[in-house]
Structures are given as C-alpha cells and as structure tokens.
Design a protein around this motif. Structure first.
Motif, PDB file in Angstrom:
ATOM      1  N   ALA A 308      -9.321   6.014   9.039  1.00 27.56           N
ATOM      2  CA  ALA A 308      -8.072   6.513   9.608  1.00 27.56           C
ATOM      3  C   ALA A 308      -7.477   7.606   8.723  1.00 27.56           C
ATOM      4  CB  ALA A 308      -7.086   5.358   9.783  1.00 27.56           C
ATOM      5  N   ALA A 309      -7.460   7.360   7.419  1.00 30.77           N
ATOM      6  CA  ALA A 309      -6.842   8.310   6.491  1.00 30.77           C
ATOM      7  C   ALA A 309      -7.570   9.647   6.454  1.00 30.77           C
ATOM      8  CB  ALA A 309      -6.789   7.705   5.090  1.00 30.77           C
ATOM      9  N   THR A 310      -8.881   9.654   6.733  1.00 29.25           N
ATOM     10  CA  THR A 310      -9.601  10.932   6.709  1.00 29.25           C
ATOM     11  C   THR A 310      -9.103  11.885   7.788  1.00 29.25           C
ATOM     12  OG1 THR A 310     -11.406  10.088   8.117  1.00 29.25           O
ATOM     13  CG2 THR A 310     -11.689   9.894   5.721  1.00 29.25           C
ATOM     14  N   GLY A 311      -8.414  11.361   8.795  1.00 27.34           N
ATOM     15  CA  GLY A 311      -7.793  12.215   9.796  1.00 27.34           C
ATOM     16  C   GLY A 311      -6.299  12.386   9.580  1.00 27.34           C
ATOM     17  N   GLY A 312      -5.771  11.805   8.495  1.00 25.95           N
ATOM     18  CA  GLY A 312      -4.344  11.903   8.217  1.00 25.95           C
ATOM     19  C   GLY A 312      -3.522  10.759   8.776  1.00 25.95           C
ATOM     20  N   THR A 313      -4.172   9.707   9.277  1.00 24.17           N
ATOM     21  CA  THR A 313      -3.454   8.582   9.881  1.00 24.17           C
ATOM     22  C   THR A 313      -2.926   7.644   8.805  1.00 24.17           C
ATOM     23  OG1 THR A 313      -4.840   8.664  11.864  1.00 24.17           O
ATOM     24  CG2 THR A 313      -3.670   6.603  11.430  1.00 24.17           C
ATOM     25  N   PRO A 314      -1.621   7.362   8.800  1.00 17.40           N
ATOM     26  CA  PRO A 314      -1.068   6.435   7.805  1.00 17.40           C
ATOM     27  C   PRO A 314      -1.464   4.992   8.095  1.00 17.40           C
ATOM     28  CG  PRO A 314       0.651   7.200   9.293  1.00 17.40           C
ATOM     29  CD  PRO A 314      -0.579   7.977   9.638  1.00 17.40           C
ATOM     30  N   LEU A 315      -1.418   4.168   7.054  1.00 20.26           N
ATOM     31  CA  LEU A 315      -1.871   2.782   7.122  1.00 20.26           C
ATOM     32  C   LEU A 315      -0.712   1.824   6.892  1.00 20.26           C
ATOM     33  CD1 LEU A 315      -4.138   0.578   7.089  1.00 20.26           C
ATOM     34  CD2 LEU A 315      -4.372   1.034   4.630  1.00 20.26           C
ATOM     35  N   VAL A 316      -0.597   0.830   7.774  1.00 19.87           N
ATOM     36  CA  VAL A 316       0.243  -0.342   7.532  1.00 19.87           C
ATOM     37  C   VAL A 316      -0.725  -1.467   7.209  1.00 19.87           C
ATOM     38  CG1 VAL A 316       1.974  -1.912   8.449  1.00 19.87           C
ATOM     39  CG2 VAL A 316       1.968   0.489   9.167  1.00 19.87           C
ATOM     40  N   ALA A 317      -0.735  -1.915   5.967  1.00 20.08           N
ATOM     41  CA  ALA A 317      -1.814  -2.774   5.482  1.00 20.08           C
ATOM     42  C   ALA A 317      -1.481  -4.249   5.627  1.00 20.08           C
ATOM     43  CB  ALA A 317      -2.118  -2.463   4.022  1.00 20.08           C
ATOM     44  N   ILE A 318      -2.479  -4.988   6.093  1.00 19.18           N
ATOM     45  CA  ILE A 318      -2.471  -6.446   6.108  1.00 19.18           C
ATOM     46  C   ILE A 318      -3.462  -6.898   5.039  1.00 19.18           C
ATOM     47  CG2 ILE A 318      -2.982  -8.495   7.505  1.00 19.18           C
ATOM     48  CD1 ILE A 318      -2.339  -6.783   9.986  1.00 19.18           C
ATOM     49  N   GLY A 319      -3.174  -7.988   4.365  1.00 19.19           N
ATOM     50  CA  GLY A 319      -4.033  -8.466   3.294  1.00 19.19           C
ATOM     51  C   GLY A 319      -5.429  -8.820   3.770  1.00 19.19           C
ATOM     52  N   ALA A 320      -6.387  -8.812   2.829  1.00 20.15           N
ATOM     53  CA  ALA A 320      -7.792  -9.051   3.138  1.00 20.15           C
ATOM     54  C   ALA A 320      -8.292 -10.249   2.334  1.00 20.15           C
ATOM     55  CB  ALA A 320      -8.605  -7.798   2.827  1.00 20.15           C
ATOM     56  N   ASN A 321      -9.633 -10.394   2.268  1.00 23.03           N
ATOM     57  CA  ASN A 321     -10.210 -11.528   1.550  1.00 23.03           C
ATOM     58  C   ASN A 321     -10.270 -11.305   0.042  1.00 23.03           C
ATOM     59  OD1 ASN A 321     -12.236  -9.615   1.528  1.00 23.03           O
ATOM     60  ND2 ASN A 321     -13.754 -10.864   2.582  1.00 23.03           N
ATOM     61  N   THR A 322      -9.935 -10.106  -0.413  1.00 23.76           N
ATOM     62  CA  THR A 322      -9.810  -9.813  -1.843  1.00 23.76           C
ATOM     63  C   THR A 322      -8.635  -8.845  -2.008  1.00 23.76           C
ATOM     64  OG1 THR A 322     -11.237  -7.844  -1.843  1.00 23.76           O
ATOM     65  CG2 THR A 322     -12.331  -9.981  -2.117  1.00 23.76           C
ATOM     66  N   HIS A 323      -8.563  -8.242  -3.186  1.00 21.55           N
ATOM     67  CA  HIS A 323      -7.495  -7.292  -3.492  1.00 21.55           C
ATOM     68  C   HIS A 323      -7.698  -5.926  -2.849  1.00 21.55           C
ATOM     69  CE1 HIS A 323     -10.698  -6.630  -6.546  1.00 21.55           C
ATOM     70  NE2 HIS A 323     -10.475  -5.380  -6.188  1.00 21.55           N
ATOM     71  N   LYS A 324      -8.731  -5.743  -2.043  1.00 22.92           N
ATOM     72  CA  LYS A 324      -9.134  -4.382  -1.669  1.00 22.92           C
ATOM     73  C   LYS A 324      -8.071  -3.632  -0.866  1.00 22.92           C
ATOM     74  CE  LYS A 324     -12.012  -6.165   2.111  1.00 22.92           C
ATOM     75  NZ  LYS A 324     -13.394  -6.294   2.611  1.00 22.92           N
ATOM     76  N   MET A 325      -7.276  -4.317  -0.023  1.00 29.16           N
ATOM     77  CA  MET A 325      -6.249  -3.582   0.715  1.00 29.16           C
ATOM     78  C   MET A 325      -5.120  -3.137  -0.211  1.00 29.16           C
ATOM     79  SD  MET A 325      -7.586  -3.222   3.592  1.00 29.16           S
ATOM     80  CE  MET A 325      -6.243  -2.377   4.423  1.00 29.16           C
ATOM     81  N   ALA A 326      -4.819  -3.958  -1.222  1.00 31.59           N
ATOM     82  CA  ALA A 326      -3.839  -3.526  -2.224  1.00 31.59           C
ATOM     83  C   ALA A 326      -4.357  -2.304  -2.974  1.00 31.59           C
ATOM     84  CB  ALA A 326      -3.544  -4.670  -3.191  1.00 31.59           C
ATOM     85  N   ALA A 327      -5.661  -2.304  -3.285  1.00 27.80           N
ATOM     86  CA  ALA A 327      -6.253  -1.153  -3.967  1.00 27.80           C
ATOM     87  C   ALA A 327      -6.221   0.086  -3.077  1.00 27.80           C
ATOM     88  CB  ALA A 327      -7.693  -1.473  -4.374  1.00 27.80           C
ATOM     89  N   LEU A 328      -6.485  -0.094  -1.787  1.00 29.92           N
ATOM     90  CA  LEU A 328      -6.452   1.045  -0.872  1.00 29.92           C
ATOM     91  C   LEU A 328      -5.033   1.590  -0.734  1.00 29.92           C
ATOM     92  CD1 LEU A 328      -7.935   2.917   1.058  1.00 29.92           C
ATOM     93  CD2 LEU A 328      -7.709   1.173   2.846  1.00 29.92           C
ATOM     94  N   MET A 329      -4.051   0.704  -0.698  1.00 36.49           N
ATOM     95  CA  MET A 329      -2.671   1.180  -0.615  1.00 36.49           C
ATOM     96  C   MET A 329      -2.265   1.929  -1.882  1.00 36.49           C
ATOM     97  SD  MET A 329      -1.471   0.682   2.364  1.00 36.49           S
ATOM     98  CE  MET A 329       0.325   0.609   2.385  1.00 36.49           C
ATOM     99  N   GLN A 330      -2.809   1.545  -3.032  1.00 41.01           N
ATOM    100  CA  GLN A 330      -2.559   2.320  -4.251  1.00 41.01           C
ATOM    101  C   GLN A 330      -3.087   3.744  -4.093  1.00 41.01           C
ATOM    102  OE1 GLN A 330      -4.128   0.462  -7.763  1.00 41.01           O
ATOM    103  NE2 GLN A 330      -2.874  -1.378  -7.564  1.00 41.01           N
ATOM    104  N   GLN A 331      -4.207   3.879  -3.402  1.00 37.06           N
ATOM    105  CA  GLN A 331      -4.803   5.196  -3.210  1.00 37.06           C
ATOM    106  C   GLN A 331      -4.035   6.030  -2.188  1.00 37.06           C
ATOM    107  OE1 GLN A 331      -8.866   4.260  -2.141  1.00 37.06           O
ATOM    108  NE2 GLN A 331      -9.467   3.786  -4.241  1.00 37.06           N
ATOM    109  N   LEU A 332      -3.427   5.366  -1.195  1.00 35.54           N
ATOM    110  CA  LEU A 332      -2.829   6.085  -0.067  1.00 35.54           C
ATOM    111  C   LEU A 332      -1.303   6.079  -0.064  1.00 35.54           C
ATOM    112  CD1 LEU A 332      -5.145   4.878   2.847  1.00 35.54           C
ATOM    113  CD2 LEU A 332      -5.111   7.133   1.776  1.00 35.54           C
ATOM    114  N   HIS A 333      -0.714   4.918  -0.245  1.00 38.40           N
ATOM    115  CA  HIS A 333       0.740   4.748  -0.116  1.00 38.40           C
ATOM    116  C   HIS A 333       1.261   3.930  -1.292  1.00 38.40           C
ATOM    117  CE1 HIS A 333       0.541   6.100   4.129  1.00 38.40           C
ATOM    118  NE2 HIS A 333      -0.476   5.269   4.281  1.00 38.40           N
ATOM    119  N   PRO A 334       1.249   4.473  -2.499  1.00 43.53           N
ATOM    120  CA  PRO A 334       1.672   3.690  -3.664  1.00 43.53           C
ATOM    121  C   PRO A 334       3.080   3.120  -3.476  1.00 43.53           C
ATOM    122  CG  PRO A 334       0.692   5.773  -4.346  1.00 43.53           C
ATOM    123  CD  PRO A 334       0.848   5.847  -2.861  1.00 43.53           C
TER     124      PRO A 334
END
Length: 405
Positions: A308-334
């Motif tokens: 989604a982000a490669t096209g400029g689409t913002p992310l509303v993140a829901i948690g996953a089975n590890t920390h990876k969505m938190a890590a992705l939000m650090q990259q996109l929406h700190p």
C-alpha cells in the motif's frame, strides 16, 4: 568466461498462497536467475512447516548438535530430501522472512538447515530479509549459536536488529529493506475501468463484486494475530462492524484476503456485508494495484502494508503475531498507534478516527509516504552483492593464468 555456481535457494516461498510469500519468492528467484553463472535449485517453504514427524525440528541447541552429529554419522532418514542438495551446492541462499519466532516449526528448521549447511557441509550461507522474535529463550539460544556462523545475515527492520544486538555481542549483520518495497502499483488510470467490469477481480473460489475505483475507497485486511485461537473468539463480527462504519463514514470498502487466515475471516465479512473481496488466489500484482491506490489501508499484515505504501497509501495498523507491524509503523508513521487485534471490537471508533485523519491529511501525506517508500526501495539495492562477489571471484580464478609445474 562461463561460471557455473550451484545455488540452493531455500525456502522459495512462492509455493505459499500468502501474497507476501509469493512476491518474495518470485523476486528472489528472478533476481538470482538474472545473475550470470547461477544454476538454481529450490526448496519450497512447505518443507519447513511440514507435519511429518520424521523431519526434525530442534527445540534446543543440544537438539541441533545431536541432529548434526547424526548427519555426520549417516543417521538422517528424515533429512533425505535436503541433504543431497546441501552437499551438492556451492552456496546456500536463505530467505528468513518471519520464520524465526516462538511456536513454529519453520523457524527451527530454517536454523537447522543453515547450521547443517555451515557446520557439516562447510558451505557459504546467506540468510536474508529476516525478522526475529527472540522472546523464547530456547529459540534465542539457537539464534545465538547459528547466526554468527553464517557468512552474511540481513535484517529488514530495526526492532529485530536491536533484539539481535542485545543477544549477541558484536553481532555481525547488515540491514536491507524488505524486497516488498520494490513493488510498483499501476497508476489508477491504467485499471480503474477494469475494476468496474463484472468478474475482473474474481479469483477462485472467491468472487469480487465490481467497484468504482474512480471514487475513494479504503482497503481492509485481517491479521496474522488470528492464525491461532485466542481471547475474544472469532474476530469476524468485529471486522463486520468496522467495515460497516468505514463504509458509512469514510468511503467504499474493499476487503483484502492476502493469506489463508484473512481469507477465512473476510469471506464471512463479505457474506454479511456484500462488500467486494480481493481473494487469496488473486494475482499479487493486481492486489498491489488496488492497495497502492486506496485512500487508506487498515490491517495487520506486513507486506500488504508495504505494498500500500509504495503507492502512497497510509496505514492504520492492527497488531500481528510479532512486533512486525510496530516496526512497519516506525518506518511509515512514527508515533502512531498499533491497534490490538484481539481487542478490535472495542477500538472501532479509534480506528475510524485514525483513518479519517489520514484521509484529511490529503496529498501531502501521500507524497511523504511515496518518498519514504522510494527511500526504502533504494535500501534493497546491494542485497545480492555477496552472491555477485562469489561469482566474480570464481570468474577471476578461471581466468588466472596457470603456473608452469
């Protein structure tokens, strides 16, 4: 000068229906085959999480040492399919992805294969595109014993890098971005008319109602957090409520099922709401087009968030089975939240408000995310340099004049 490098690529995740697995598997296979001199042999991801009890999966470091001893002594019935490719290759190239986490067979088998390649067969080993969840002590010890032996380790996000540094003194690794950042959504003008064509996004067994891609839309996926039963029971009702709110207050909603877990949930949401559903077996490129042109994406999947982000689409993140969505939000929406997947029903208001805020930010936010995606894409470059260097060294050795005897 012809060089013939026999490279074992394992796991080739393209044999899994998950969109991210398919994208990664194809990307690495095509990139490796594009290197002059590589002769590729693949081991699919299914072997790594096979339920066959004969295939070992070490729980502890002593278990792994015992497996290696058995292999050296010829007692390795459960590994008969993988030992000949290991013995016969010149280099082992491993896509670590999200395999190394508690409670999975595949992470332990990944570490086992890497260790056997290095400690028993003395092969050069690369482990790339890696995330790590080291919260289980026995798994952390396996990582601490195996990864420092490997020739090159690539970690794809900061949380895993910090965990590995804390575990291993003087840890050697490189950080490269996930290859998912190389995705390139087609401009909306190239496919918007097709989205309104009946059946265009059908992918058996799923059927996708036509939608007007020329009007604003929001995409919604589920999360890897629902791969196993947990508190809160079936999340489908919560997603039904969330999607109805998003459709009523923001824009039309397109459901996304990029993995088997999400498909089971989103099929129930579709049955209750009639919303269009991008099914599990959709060509990944089509899914990327839709995600990359959405006004916002809501979900708990790493690769769809990247696509989604490669096209400029913002992310509303829901948690996953590890920390990876938190890590992705650090990259996109700190600084922005990651919503608890298991508490979804109680967070619908907050998720809808977050999506509204992202849409209100308009083109400026999309431009900023597109720039960030371009920066991440640039950080994929060079991730095959170790293989290229081995090929160059082999060519130089062939070309070197022989000395008279």
């Amino acid at each position: 000068m012809f060089v013939d490098m026999r490279l074992l690529y394992a796991p080739d995740t393209a044999d899994h229906p998950n969109w991210g697995c398919r994208f990664m598997g194809d990307w690495y296979r095509q990139a490796l085959l594009g290197l002059d001199g590589v002769r590729l042999r693949r081991l699919g991801s299914r072997w790594f999480f096979s339920g066959d009890s004969k295939v070992p999966a070490p729980l502890t470091w002593p278990d792994l040492q015992a497996i290696a001893r058995d292999v050296r002594e010829g007692r390795s019935e459960g590994l008969a399919d993988v030992l000949p490719p290991l013995a016969g290759c010149d280099l082992v190239f491993m896509n670590g992805e999200n395999f190394i986490r508690p409670g999975t067979l595949k992470g332990r088998r990944l570490l086992m294969l890497a260790y056997l390649a290095k400690a028993v067969f003395a092969k050069p080993v690369m482990l790339v595109n890696l995330s790590l969840d080291l919260s289980e002590p026995a798994l952390a010890e396996l990582v601490a014993q195996v990864l420092p032996l490997l020739d090159e380790v690539h970690i794809r996000e900061d949380v895993s890098a910090a965990q590995y540094r804390a575990l291993v003194a003087d840890a050697r690794f490189l950080q490269f971005a996930d290859v998912g950042w190389t995705a390139a959504p087609a401009p909306l003008a190239a496919w918007r008319a097709l989205a309104g064509r009946s059946g265009h996004f059908n992918a058996w067994p799923d059927h996708c109602a036509a939608f007007d891609a020329g009007q604003p839309y929001v995409t919604v996926s589920a999360s890897s957090a629902f791969a196993h039963a947990g508190p809160g029971g079936d999340p489908s009702d919560a997603f039904i409520g969330l999607c109805r709110r998003l459709a009523a207050e923001i824009a039309q909603v397109v459901l996304v099922a990029p993995c088997e877990v999400d498909a089971a949930i989103m099929r129930k949401v579709q049955a209750a709401t009639g919303l269009p559903l991008l099914g599990l077996n959709l060509p990944v490129a089509q899914g990327i087009d839709v995600l990359g042109n959405a006004r916002a994406h809501v979900g708990g999947r790493w690769h769809p968030g990247i696509f989604a982000a490669t096209g400029g689409t913002p992310l509303v993140a829901i948690g996953a089975n590890t920390h990876k969505m938190a890590a992705l939000m650090q990259q996109l929406h700190p600084g922005e939240p990651v919503f608890d997947a298991r508490g979804l029903a109680g967070q619908v208001d907050a998720i809808v408000d977050r999506a509204k805020a992202q849409l209100a930010a308009g083109p400026e936010l999309r431009a900023r995310l597109s720039q960030r995606a371009a920066e991440m894409r640039a950080r994929v470059a060079g991730s095959l340099a170790f293989v290229e260097a081995r090929l160059a060294a082999a060519r130089a050795e062939i070309q070197a004049p022989s000395r008279p005897t």
